[in-house]
Write an enzyme that holds these catalytic residues in place. Structure first.
Site, PDB file in Angstrom:
ATOM      1  N   ASP A   1       0.986  -0.851  -0.001  1.00  0.00           N
ATOM      2  CA  ASP A   1       0.165  -0.246  -0.148  1.00  0.00           C
ATOM      3  C   ASP A   1       0.499   1.212  -0.049  1.00  0.00           C
ATOM      4  O   ASP A   1       2.208   0.982  -0.246  1.00  0.00           O
ATOM      5  CB  ASP A   1      -0.780  -0.002   1.218  1.00  0.00           C
ATOM      6  CG  ASP A   1      -2.437   0.503   0.656  1.00  0.00           C
ATOM      7  OD1 ASP A   1      -2.255   1.790   0.862  1.00  0.00           O
ATOM      8  OD2 ASP A   1      -3.554  -0.234   0.794  1.00  0.00           O
TER       9      ASP A   1
ATOM     10  N   HIS B   1      -3.247   3.272  -4.586  1.00  0.00           N
ATOM     11  CA  HIS B   1      -2.018   2.853  -3.144  1.00  0.00           C
ATOM     12  C   HIS B   1      -0.637   2.245  -3.789  1.00  0.00           C
ATOM     13  O   HIS B   1      -0.239   1.246  -3.105  1.00  0.00           O
ATOM     14  CB  HIS B   1      -3.193   1.351  -2.518  1.00  0.00           C
ATOM     15  CG  HIS B   1      -4.187   1.882  -1.944  1.00  0.00           C
ATOM     16  ND1 HIS B   1      -4.548   3.141  -0.725  1.00  0.00           N
ATOM     17  CD2 HIS B   1      -5.903   2.259  -2.662  1.00  0.00           C
ATOM     18  CE1 HIS B   1      -5.584   2.963  -0.311  1.00  0.00           C
ATOM     19  NE2 HIS B   1      -6.416   2.345  -1.822  1.00  0.00           N
TER      20      HIS B   1
ATOM     21  N   GLU C   1     -10.501   2.980  -5.708  1.00  0.00           N
ATOM     22  CA  GLU C   1      -9.572   3.905  -4.789  1.00  0.00           C
ATOM     23  C   GLU C   1      -7.793   4.977  -5.458  1.00  0.00           C
ATOM     24  O   GLU C   1      -6.699   5.537  -4.863  1.00  0.00           O
ATOM     25  CB  GLU C   1      -9.696   4.011  -3.051  1.00  0.00           C
ATOM     26  CG  GLU C   1     -10.346   4.230  -2.651  1.00  0.00           C
ATOM     27  CD  GLU C   1      -9.838   4.174  -0.583  1.00  0.00           C
ATOM     28  OE1 GLU C   1     -11.061   4.179  -0.151  1.00  0.00           O
ATOM     29  OE2 GLU C   1      -8.359   3.542  -0.992  1.00  0.00           O
TER      30      GLU C   1
END
Length: 481
Positions: free
Chosen positions: A118, A190, A257
């Site tokens: 991440d 990410h 995202e």
């Protein structure tokens, strides 16, 4: 007669996969017959329950107990009964992961999804790209709170990663307990830890990526991978080593995202969009997902990603994890795709367990033990339809932004993971929350004690479990409500 520890086992393929029949005869002898070896193992977990809490200790006096003469025949409702553990935000060493494998095995779950990469950390050794762990596995400090104009910081560095040999050990240990480990390598968003290690992976024509470090705070990050051919080859190199370590069928590539602002501003990204003929930035992300869907399929694997992979068109063989609610899972199933349900409003175990101001992680929607027990994996829009079989099962997710050690993770995960385990194993008909809470009080809390779990007590956090002074608020972004 007391049980002497002897168990006869066998396999009867007439029983369903992971199903079993446990028989205790009048003389105390025990037989477990499974639909497969996994079924035998699940039956052994039921036997441990019958033997009492001390059977869940790792060592101690021999367990000798009078068992009731009984026949139990049982099988799981769903094939995917998963638990996601995020070791990217806060690293958990190998010993802790092995312990969690034992804990989920005791609850008859069969998938451990490891979130390995991440913005805040890269936790898997990739031998051809050593800077991923040399640089990407450590951050200089960590934000403690999530919201508010004045940030609170832990100024200590945080880091750690697992070698490939560590991960092979984890995979083998899980396989002995009939648990599949699903690795997640998040892309194209990410990814700031990877960009910090190899700045050429970022959008260098709009940003000085060499100045990026590993991210130290939380939230959706605007810095994402570029879509250049060299970056695609880099990611293939990473995944080649991932496939060598993880033999399971599914590989998770994230896909969630991923803001498109850098792509919109990047001449290189715009040229790539024109070159590929994908129309816009959503199409570019869809092209990346489709590329890796084909790449994994050619190698006998299947891609799984968060429900944002629906945007711009879903790759043909992709499986969707529906996390922003149920809608993504419904849309994917109706389009002929397999689905794993993990809606954040219901089974995100990083969310608070009550409105008690002493809760150590005052974040998200309240999800009580009874709430999780009431979770129904098959959305009502699919129930009774031809698409219902597309729901492979469900998964409870433990994100670790605010759980900096094993003790904090224990508190957030248990006892709610026990409620989730019952929800994905047992039929929904006749599920009784009062009876479940009674069984927790009379039996299962003592088992958690025997396993050394620092769980949340029914009355709320104990004094040592409280974490005052960290502000929080309900997570009510209109995007997900």
């Amino acid at each position: 007669m007391p049980f002497d520890g002897t168990v006869r086992t066998g396999v009867d393929t007439a029983l369903p996969p992971e199903g079993y029949r446990l028989t205790v005869e009048a003389d105390g002898s025990v037989e477990i017959v499974g639909g497969d070896e996994a079924g035998v193992f699940r039956g052994r977990q039921t036997l441990r329950q019958l033997l009492g809490p001390d059977a869940f200790r790792q060592a101690g006096p021999p367990v000798r107990r009078e068992l009731p003469q009984i026949v139990i025949e049982d099988a799981p409702r769903f094939a995917w009964r998963g638990f996601m553990l995020d070791i990217a935000r806060h690293f958990m060493p190998k010993s802790g992961i092995l312990r969690y494998i034992d804990l989920i095995a005791a609850h008859k779950l069969n998938v451990l999804h490891l979130h390995l990469t991440d913005d805040q950390g890269w936790r898997i050794e990739i031998k051809r790209y050593p800077r991923l762990t040399e640089v990407g596995s450590s951050r200089p400090r960590t934000r403690l709170d999530r919201h508010g104009p004045t940030a609170l910081w832990d100024e200590r560095p945080h880091g750690g990663f697992l070698t490939q040999d560590d991960l092979r050990e984890i995979v083998a240990y899980a396989a002995e307990r009939h648990i599949t480990v699903v690795p997640e390598i998040d892309l194209p968003g990410h990814t700031q830890a990877a960009i910090a290690a190899y700045p050429e992976l970022g959008n260098t024509d709009v940003l000085d990526t060499a100045a990026l470090g590993v991210k130290t705070d939380w939230g959706v990050n605007p810095h994402v991978l570029n879509a250049n051919e060299a970056t695609i080859r880099f990611l293939e190199g990473v995944l080649e080593e991932v496939l060598d370590v993880f033999p399971g069928r599914f590989v998770h590539i994230g896909g969630d995202e991923c803001p498109k602002d850098e792509w919109k501003a990047s001449p290189s990204a715009q040229e790539r969009i024109r070159e590929l003929g994908v129309g816009d930035e959503d199409g570019l992300q869809s092209w990346i997902i489709r590329h890796f869907d084909r790449w994994l399929t050619e190698r006998g694997r299947r891609l799984v990603g968060w429900d944002e992979i629906l945007e711009g068109g879903l790759a043909e063989g992709a499986t969707v994890m529906s996390w922003r609610g149920r809608d993504g899972g419904v849309a994917a199933a109706k389009a002929g795709h397999d689905v794993v349900m993990c809606p954040m409003q219901e089974v995100y175990l990083d969310h608070r367990q009550s409105d008690d101001p002493d809760e150590p992680v005052p974040f998200g929607w309240v999800q009580t033990l009874r709430d999780v027990h009431a979770f129904e994996p098959v959305p009502p829009e699919l129930a009774g339809t031809e698409h219902a079989h597309r729901v492979l099962g469900a998964q409870a997710n433990m994100w670790t932004e605010h759980t900096e050690n094993q003790q904090r993770v224990d508190y957030m995960v248990f006892p709610r993971l026990a409620a989730f385990a019952e929800a994905v194993w047992s039929p929904s008909e006749g599920r009784d929350p009062d009876d479940f809470e009674r069984r927790m009080r009379e039996e299962h809390y003592a088992r958690l004690d025997a396993m050394g779990v620092d769980y949340r007590r029914p009355g709320g956090p104990l004094p040592h479990q409280r974490r005052p002074g960290i502000p929080g608020r309900p997570f009510t972004s209109p995007k997900y409500d």
